[in-house]
Design a protein around this motif. Structure first.
Motif, PDB file in Angstrom:
ATOM      1  N   UNK A 137     -83.919   0.864  33.130  1.00  0.00           N
ATOM      2  CA  UNK A 137     -84.354   0.931  34.535  1.00  0.00           C
ATOM      3  C   UNK A 137     -85.802   0.472  34.634  1.00  0.00           C
ATOM      4  N   UNK A 138     -86.190  -0.300  35.657  1.00  0.00           N
ATOM      5  CA  UNK A 138     -85.384  -0.641  36.824  1.00  0.00           C
ATOM      6  C   UNK A 138     -84.274  -1.647  36.504  1.00  0.00           C
ATOM      7  N   UNK A 139     -83.168  -1.461  37.228  1.00  0.00           N
ATOM      8  CA  UNK A 139     -81.966  -2.270  36.991  1.00  0.00           C
ATOM      9  C   UNK A 139     -81.461  -2.815  38.314  1.00  0.00           C
ATOM     10  N   UNK A 140     -80.622  -3.828  38.216  1.00  0.00           N
ATOM     11  CA  UNK A 140     -79.958  -4.323  39.413  1.00  0.00           C
ATOM     12  C   UNK A 140     -78.932  -3.269  39.854  1.00  0.00           C
ATOM     13  N   UNK A 141     -78.935  -2.979  41.153  1.00  0.00           N
ATOM     14  CA  UNK A 141     -78.201  -1.831  41.702  1.00  0.00           C
ATOM     15  C   UNK A 141     -76.722  -1.757  41.315  1.00  0.00           C
ATOM     16  N   UNK A 142     -76.117  -2.874  41.077  1.00  0.00           N
ATOM     17  CA  UNK A 142     -74.664  -2.899  40.861  1.00  0.00           C
ATOM     18  C   UNK A 142     -74.231  -2.406  39.471  1.00  0.00           C
ATOM     19  N   UNK A 143     -75.123  -2.520  38.468  1.00  0.00           N
ATOM     20  CA  UNK A 143     -74.680  -2.175  37.092  1.00  0.00           C
ATOM     21  C   UNK A 143     -74.109  -0.763  36.989  1.00  0.00           C
ATOM     22  N   UNK A 144     -74.864   0.279  37.409  1.00  0.00           N
ATOM     23  CA  UNK A 144     -74.312   1.623  37.224  1.00  0.00           C
ATOM     24  C   UNK A 144     -73.007   1.813  37.994  1.00  0.00           C
ATOM     25  N   UNK A 145     -72.911   1.179  39.138  1.00  0.00           N
ATOM     26  CA  UNK A 145     -71.699   1.362  39.950  1.00  0.00           C
ATOM     27  C   UNK A 145     -70.486   0.721  39.273  1.00  0.00           C
ATOM     28  N   UNK A 146     -70.684  -0.445  38.678  1.00  0.00           N
ATOM     29  CA  UNK A 146     -69.550  -1.086  37.979  1.00  0.00           C
ATOM     30  C   UNK A 146     -69.129  -0.261  36.764  1.00  0.00           C
ATOM     31  N   UNK A 147     -70.114   0.299  36.084  1.00  0.00           N
ATOM     32  CA  UNK A 147     -69.804   1.132  34.909  1.00  0.00           C
ATOM     33  C   UNK A 147     -68.985   2.347  35.358  1.00  0.00           C
ATOM     34  N   UNK A 148     -69.387   2.937  36.488  1.00  0.00           N
ATOM     35  CA  UNK A 148     -68.632   4.096  36.997  1.00  0.00           C
ATOM     36  C   UNK A 148     -67.213   3.688  37.393  1.00  0.00           C
ATOM     37  N   UNK A 149     -67.078   2.479  37.948  1.00  0.00           N
ATOM     38  CA  UNK A 149     -65.740   2.022  38.334  1.00  0.00           C
ATOM     39  C   UNK A 149     -64.824   1.889  37.118  1.00  0.00           C
ATOM     40  N   UNK A 150     -65.430   1.603  35.964  1.00  0.00           N
ATOM     41  CA  UNK A 150     -64.637   1.515  34.726  1.00  0.00           C
ATOM     42  C   UNK A 150     -64.426   2.903  34.124  1.00  0.00           C
ATOM     43  N   UNK A 151     -64.848   3.947  34.859  1.00  0.00           N
ATOM     44  CA  UNK A 151     -64.769   5.330  34.402  1.00  0.00           C
ATOM     45  C   UNK A 151     -65.571   5.561  33.127  1.00  0.00           C
ATOM     46  N   UNK A 152     -66.552   4.708  32.926  1.00  0.00           N
ATOM     47  CA  UNK A 152     -67.486   4.888  31.816  1.00  0.00           C
ATOM     48  C   UNK A 152     -68.750   5.530  32.396  1.00  0.00           C
ATOM     49  N   UNK A 153     -69.729   5.784  31.516  1.00  0.00           N
ATOM     50  CA  UNK A 153     -70.898   6.567  31.928  1.00  0.00           C
ATOM     51  C   UNK A 153     -72.160   5.702  31.823  1.00  0.00           C
ATOM     52  N   UNK A 154     -72.859   5.464  32.965  1.00  0.00           N
ATOM     53  CA  UNK A 154     -74.122   4.728  32.867  1.00  0.00           C
ATOM     54  C   UNK A 154     -75.191   5.627  32.243  1.00  0.00           C
ATOM     55  N   UNK A 155     -75.859   5.130  31.219  1.00  0.00           N
ATOM     56  CA  UNK A 155     -76.955   5.883  30.587  1.00  0.00           C
ATOM     57  C   UNK A 155     -78.240   5.132  30.925  1.00  0.00           C
ATOM     58  N   UNK A 156     -79.004   5.694  31.846  1.00  0.00           N
ATOM     59  CA  UNK A 156     -80.187   5.000  32.357  1.00  0.00           C
ATOM     60  C   UNK A 156     -81.370   5.264  31.433  1.00  0.00           C
ATOM     61  N   UNK A 157     -82.005   4.190  30.996  1.00  0.00           N
ATOM     62  CA  UNK A 157     -83.152   4.319  30.087  1.00  0.00           C
ATOM     63  C   UNK A 157     -84.396   3.825  30.840  1.00  0.00           C
ATOM     64  N   UNK A 158     -85.255   4.753  31.288  1.00  0.00           N
ATOM     65  CA  UNK A 158     -86.415   4.328  32.075  1.00  0.00           C
ATOM     66  C   UNK A 158     -87.391   3.503  31.239  1.00  0.00           C
ATOM     67  N   UNK A 159     -87.944   2.475  31.880  1.00  0.00           N
ATOM     68  CA  UNK A 159     -88.895   1.602  31.190  1.00  0.00           C
ATOM     69  C   UNK A 159     -90.204   1.601  31.973  1.00  0.00           C
ATOM     70  N   UNK A 160     -91.302   1.877  31.285  1.00  0.00           N
ATOM     71  CA  UNK A 160     -92.585   1.977  31.976  1.00  0.00           C
ATOM     72  C   UNK A 160     -93.119   0.625  32.404  1.00  0.00           C
ATOM     73  N   UNK A 161     -93.915   0.704  33.459  1.00  0.00           N
ATOM     74  CA  UNK A 161     -94.603  -0.489  33.951  1.00  0.00           C
ATOM     75  C   UNK A 161     -95.605  -0.957  32.897  1.00  0.00           C
ATOM     76  N   UNK A 162     -96.167   0.018  32.144  1.00  0.00           N
ATOM     77  CA  UNK A 162     -97.150  -0.316  31.109  1.00  0.00           C
ATOM     78  C   UNK A 162     -96.505  -1.112  29.976  1.00  0.00           C
ATOM     79  N   UNK A 163     -95.163  -1.094  29.896  1.00  0.00           N
ATOM     80  CA  UNK A 163     -94.485  -1.943  28.895  1.00  0.00           C
ATOM     81  C   UNK A 163     -94.009  -3.231  29.542  1.00  0.00           C
ATOM     82  N   UNK A 164     -94.585  -3.566  30.685  1.00  0.00           N
ATOM     83  CA  UNK A 164     -94.180  -4.791  31.384  1.00  0.00           C
ATOM     84  C   UNK A 164     -92.729  -4.726  31.827  1.00  0.00           C
ATOM     85  N   UNK A 165     -92.217  -3.506  32.024  1.00  0.00           N
ATOM     86  CA  UNK A 165     -90.828  -3.296  32.438  1.00  0.00           C
ATOM     87  C   UNK A 165     -89.844  -3.872  31.419  1.00  0.00           C
TER      88      UNK A 165
END
Ligand code: PLP
Length: 396
Positions: free
Chosen positions: A121-149
């Protein structure tokens, strides 16, 4: 009405919601500046439109093979070879109804229910939703701005479990504009191979990189990684063809076959006429693409420096795509126009009401400290919109 859990679990797209708000206001005669758009404002180049007209005239209007016409698959292979030095055969290509559809096919074909998919994260909005549609689990990994995202392999490694099945990577990135370099991708590639994951690599902004950068496609790094990669791309952003709905995936033959079969039962083929248009885009001149890229770079320079100069916003200069993901944390907890701004949605609402400027709250992309401004809009509109933002903040 009782609807399936699958659709009840989907969150609506915040980008489409804001775009709809802007259009509604415009219909009421309100002059809004729309910074929420995710598509080039340029027209599709004329030689591409002519190819579609010729296809209609000659009656090229019937079903095609589910995974795309052979000439288009061949053109995709030739592009990948020419632009990236990647060797793919037509049997490893699946043409779909936009990159969104290619991504959906990929997620559906590799994930079982309960599998986990890493999404920086930040991610394009559709990724987690498509993963949920496959009944899989989105695992969001936050990325700091200080790491250039840009996510690191170490940050991902902490979230890997025996259920982890895939990593969705997007470079150049929507919404942050981050572009991964070769070494960063090599480290991510090692992690993918070490845990036997799939790398779903969304490269739709491939051609929109600035300041002489070059896009690195992860599949080029190592044949073993290529064998675990689903490369996704489209003509949508590169050739100003968002409405034509043509995207494609390049991946190992067995997976390509599975994705084609899946698609065959869902949409049949992508539109025959649009495939001919995409063929013209991929085999035609590069000048229109380069002209659009240069114009985006000029707008990016203007928007990023203007925004950074408005008190309260903080942003760097994005390396690719056509968005500035501005940090708005300095507004949060403050009162403006008699209302406390608690999150990115409040700041977006404030700008809409007081500046008649439409932005997209970062929350939908996995960061409530940001607002996304698209510069896929004419330069004079960008200027007018940012003037209004500055004036509204000065007033309130
Ligand atoms: N991937 C990313 C990162 C995007 O921003 C978008 C569109 O906004 C897409 C994929 C979808 O592309 P297409 O219009 O080809 O489905």
């Amino acid at each position: 009405m009782r609807l399936a859990q699958r659709v009840r679990a989907i969150s609506p797209s915040p980008t489409l919601a804001m775009d709809a708000r802007a259009k509604e206001l415009a219909k009421q005669g309100v002059d809004v500046v729309n910074f929420s758009v995710g598509e080039p404002d340029f027209d599709t180049p004329i030689h591409i439109r002519e190819a579609a007209i010729a296809a209609i005239r000659e009656g090229f209007t019937r079903y095609t093979p589910a995974g795309g016409i052979p000439e288009l698959k061949q053109a995709v292979c030739a592009r990948l070879a020419r632009d990236q030095g990647l060797e793919y055969g037509p049997e490893e290509i699946v043409v779909s109804v936009g990159a969104k559809h290619s991504l959906y096919n990929a997620v559906m074909a590799v994930c079982d229910p309960g599998d986990e998919v890493l999404i920086p994260a930040p991610y394009w909005v559709t990724y987690p939703e498509q993963v949920k549609l496959a009944e899989a689990v989105p695992v969001i990994v936050p990325v700091g701005e200080d790491q250039g995202f840009r996510v690191t392999a170490a940050a991902l490694a902490e979230r890997v479990t025996p259920r982890t099945r895939a990593l969705i990577l997007n470079s150049p990135n929507n919404p942050s504009g981050a572009v991964y370099g070769r070494e960063e991708l090599e480290a991510l590639g090692e992690l993918v191979l070490a845990h036997d994951l799939w790398l779903i690599s969304d490269e739709v902004y491939e051609k929109l990189v600035y300041d002489g950068r070059r896009h690195v496609s992860p599949a080029t790094l190592d044949p073993a990684l290529r064998a675990r990669t689903v490369l996704v791309n489209a003509v949508s952003k590169t050739h100003a063809m968002t409405g034509w709905r043509i995207g494609y995936a390049a991946c190992p033959r067995e997976l390509a076959r599975a994705m084609t079969e899946l698609q065959g039962h869902v949409t049949s083929n992508p539109t025959s006429i649009a495939q001919r248009a995409a063929l013209a885009a991929l085999t035609g001149p590069d000048e229109p693409v380069e002209a659009m890229r240069e114009e985006f770079q000029r707008r990016r320079d203007y928007m990023a420096s203007r925004l950074a100069s408005i008190p309260g916003f903080a942003c760097g200069v994005p390396e690719g795509a056509f968005y500035v993901f501005a940090n708005i944390s300095r507004f949060l907890g403050r009162t403006r126009a008699g209302r406390e701004l608690k999150d990115s949605a409040d700041v977006a609402e404030f700008l809409l009401e007081k500046a008649r400027v439409v932005t997209v709250p970062g929350a939908g992309f996995g960061s409530d400290l940001h607002l996304r401004f698209s510069y896929a809009t004419a330069r004079d509109r960008i200027e007018a919109g940012l003037n209004r933002v500055e004036e509204a903040l000065a007033r309130s």
